[in-house]
Scaffold this active site. Structure first.
Site, short mmCIF file in Angstrom:
data_model
loop_
_atom_site.label_atom_id
_atom_site.label_comp_id
_atom_site.label_asym_id
_atom_site.label_seq_id
_atom_site.Cartn_x
_atom_site.Cartn_y
_atom_site.Cartn_z
N ASN A 15 -7.17 2.86 0.77
CA ASN A 15 -5.89 2.37 1.65
C ASN A 15 -6.51 2.50 3.06
OD1 ASN A 15 -3.73 1.97 2.86
ND2 ASN A 15 -2.68 3.88 2.08
N TRP A 16 -6.85 1.47 3.72
CA TRP A 16 -7.33 1.49 4.92
C TRP A 16 -6.30 1.73 5.98
CZ3 TRP A 16 -11.28 -3.34 4.52
CH2 TRP A 16 -12.51 -2.45 3.89
N LYS A 17 -5.18 1.45 5.51
CA LYS A 17 -3.85 1.55 6.62
C LYS A 17 -4.30 0.69 7.82
CE LYS A 17 -3.31 6.30 5.06
NZ LYS A 17 -2.79 7.46 5.06
N GLY A 35 -3.65 12.54 5.07
CA GLY A 35 -4.30 12.64 6.57
C GLY A 35 -4.18 14.06 7.14
N GLY A 67 -7.16 7.50 1.68
CA GLY A 67 -7.20 6.97 3.16
C GLY A 67 -8.29 7.12 3.74
N GLY A 68 -8.35 8.34 4.57
CA GLY A 68 -9.54 8.56 5.50
C GLY A 68 -10.77 8.36 5.18
N GLU A 79 4.04 6.52 4.45
CA GLU A 79 4.22 5.93 5.78
C GLU A 79 5.20 5.05 5.99
OE1 GLU A 79 0.16 5.54 6.05
OE2 GLU A 79 -0.15 7.72 6.00
N SER A 100 -5.73 13.60 1.21
CA SER A 100 -6.91 14.24 1.53
C SER A 100 -8.09 14.42 0.46
CB SER A 100 -6.58 15.48 2.28
OG SER A 100 -5.91 15.57 3.38
N HIS A 123 4.69 3.54 0.05
CA HIS A 123 3.81 4.36 0.61
C HIS A 123 4.58 5.46 1.60
CE1 HIS A 123 0.76 6.17 3.15
NE2 HIS A 123 -0.13 6.17 2.21
N GLU A 166 1.58 11.25 -3.96
CA GLU A 166 0.91 11.65 -2.62
C GLU A 166 1.97 12.39 -2.20
OE1 GLU A 166 -2.01 8.34 -1.31
OE2 GLU A 166 -0.20 7.85 -0.64
P1 PGA Z 1 -5.54 10.30 3.11
O1 PGA Z 1 -4.36 9.09 2.99
O2 PGA Z 1 -6.76 10.23 2.07
O3 PGA Z 1 -5.96 9.73 4.58
O4 PGA Z 1 -5.07 11.59 3.09
C1 PGA Z 1 -3.99 8.89 1.62
C2 PGA Z 1 -2.85 7.81 1.65
O5 PGA Z 1 -2.14 7.77 2.40
O6 PGA Z 1 -3.09 6.98 0.63
#
Ligand code: PGA
Length: 258
Positions: free
Chosen positions: A9-11, A178, A239-240, A102, A218, A100, A172
Site C-alpha cells: 500500500n503505497w498510500k 506507520g 505500507g512503509g 486512513e 508496521s 483503510h 490493521e
Molecule cells: P505500515 O502501513 O506498514 O506503514 O504500518 C500499513 C497500512 O496502512 O496498510
C-alpha cells in the site's frame, strides 16, 4: 497450501516514474515473478491512482497484480473527484482496498460508506481487501473485538456473491500503522481466529474459511515470519516497508521461506 498474499500500500507516495522503476527493480530482485503461476506468493501493488495504469503496464508480463487504494460505489456520474470500479478495471486494476483506517479516521468514512464500497467492489468481480482494526483507546478500553465485529457486521451483512476471489480481510490495528509499534503475534492470532469465526458466520463455512486474512501495521523484514506462522493469517498489507523495492523483495523472500 493456500496462496499467500504480499500487498504493497503505497498510500500518497511515488510518482509515475518511481512506480515504474519499482516494478523493474522488484522483478530484477525476484525473477520468479515473470513466470506465470510459478510462485506461492501473490504480489499485489496498490499505487496512487494516477500511477495505477502505468504500474499495471510495467507489471504486464509478470504475475504482479495491481489495485486501487479506494473507489466510489457508483459506476459513473456526477461525483467530482471520485473514481469508479469500471474505471479502475479499465486501467488494469483487479483489486481495491476498502475501508483503510486512513480513509475511516483521517477522511471520515463511516461503516455504511465502507459497506457500499465493498458491495460495489464485489459486484464488479474485483478483489476487495476490507480493512478492519481498532484504535489504541478502543483496545485499551477492552473494545478491540467489539469494534472489529461491528466493522465486519456492517460490511458483510446481506452480502451475496462473496468468495475468496472477491474478498480478503486485512486486520490493521490503527495504533500499529506507520507507528513502528507492531502488534504482538498472540494478539494478531487471537484476532485472526475471531475474524475467521465471524467470516464463517456471515458468508458460510465453505467460503468463510477460504477468504484470506492479512495482517497490516508496521510489517517489516524480520517481523513478517512471526505473523505468517499464524494459521489464519495468509498475507500481509505493507505500507512503509513496501516503498523500497529491496525491502519489499526481502519481505517476499521471508514470506516464501515460510
Ligand atoms: P505500515 O502501513 O506498514 O506503514 O504500518 C500499513 C497500512 O496502512 O496498510
Amino acid at each position: 497450501m493456500p496462496k499467500l498474499w504480499l500487498a504493497a500500500n503505497w498510500k500518497m507516495n511515488k510518482t509515475v516514474s518511481e512506480g515504474q522503476a519499482f516494478v523493474g527493480r522488484l522483478v530484477e530482485q525476484i525473477p520468479g515473478l515473470i513466470k506465470p503461476g510459478a510462485g506461492e506468493v501473490q504480489v499485489l501493488i496498490f499505487p496512487g491512482l494516477v500511477s495505477l495504469q502505468s504500474v499495471a503496464t510495467a507489471a504486464r508480463d509478470t504475475t504482479i497484480r495491481v489495485g486501487a487504494q479506494d473507489c466510489y460505489f457508483e459506476a459513473h456520474g456526477a461525483f467530482t473527484g471520485e473514481v469508479s470500479l469500471p474505471q479502475i478495471k479499465d486501467a488494469g486494476g483487479s483489486a481495491v482496498i476498502v475501508g483503510h483506517s486512513e480513509r475511516r479516521h483521517v477522511i471520515g468514512e463511516d461503516n455504511r460508506l465502507v459497506a457500499a464500497k465493498l458491495r460495489a467492489t464485489i459486484n464488479a468481480g474485483v478483489l476487495a481487501v476490507l480493512c478492519v482494526g481498532e484504535l489504541a483507546e478502543e483496545r485499551d478500553a477492552g473494545g478491540a473485538f467489539r469494534v472489529v465485529d461491528e466493522q465486519l457486521e456492517t460490511a458483510l451483512a446481506g452480502l451475496a456473491g462473496v468468495t475468496e476471489r472477491t474478498l480478503a480481510v486485512a486486520y490493521e490495528p490503527v495504533w500499529a500503522i506507520g507507528s513502528g509499534r507492531s502488534a504482538t503475534v498472540p494478539d494478531v492470532e487471537e484476532m485472526a481466529i475471531f475474524i475467521r469465526e465471524r467470516l464463517v458466520e456471515h458468508i458460510g463455512e465453505e467460503r468463510g474459511k477460504d477468504v484470506a486474512i492479512m495482517y497490516g501495521g508496521s510489517v517489516k523484514p524480520g517481523n513478517l515470519s512471526g505473523y505468517m506462522s499464524i494459521r489464519d493469517i495468509t498475507g500481509a498489507l505493507v505500507g512503509g516497508a513496501s516503498l523500497d523495492a529491496d525491502s519489499f523483495a526481502a519481505l517476499y523472500r521471508e514470506m516464501e521461506g515460510q
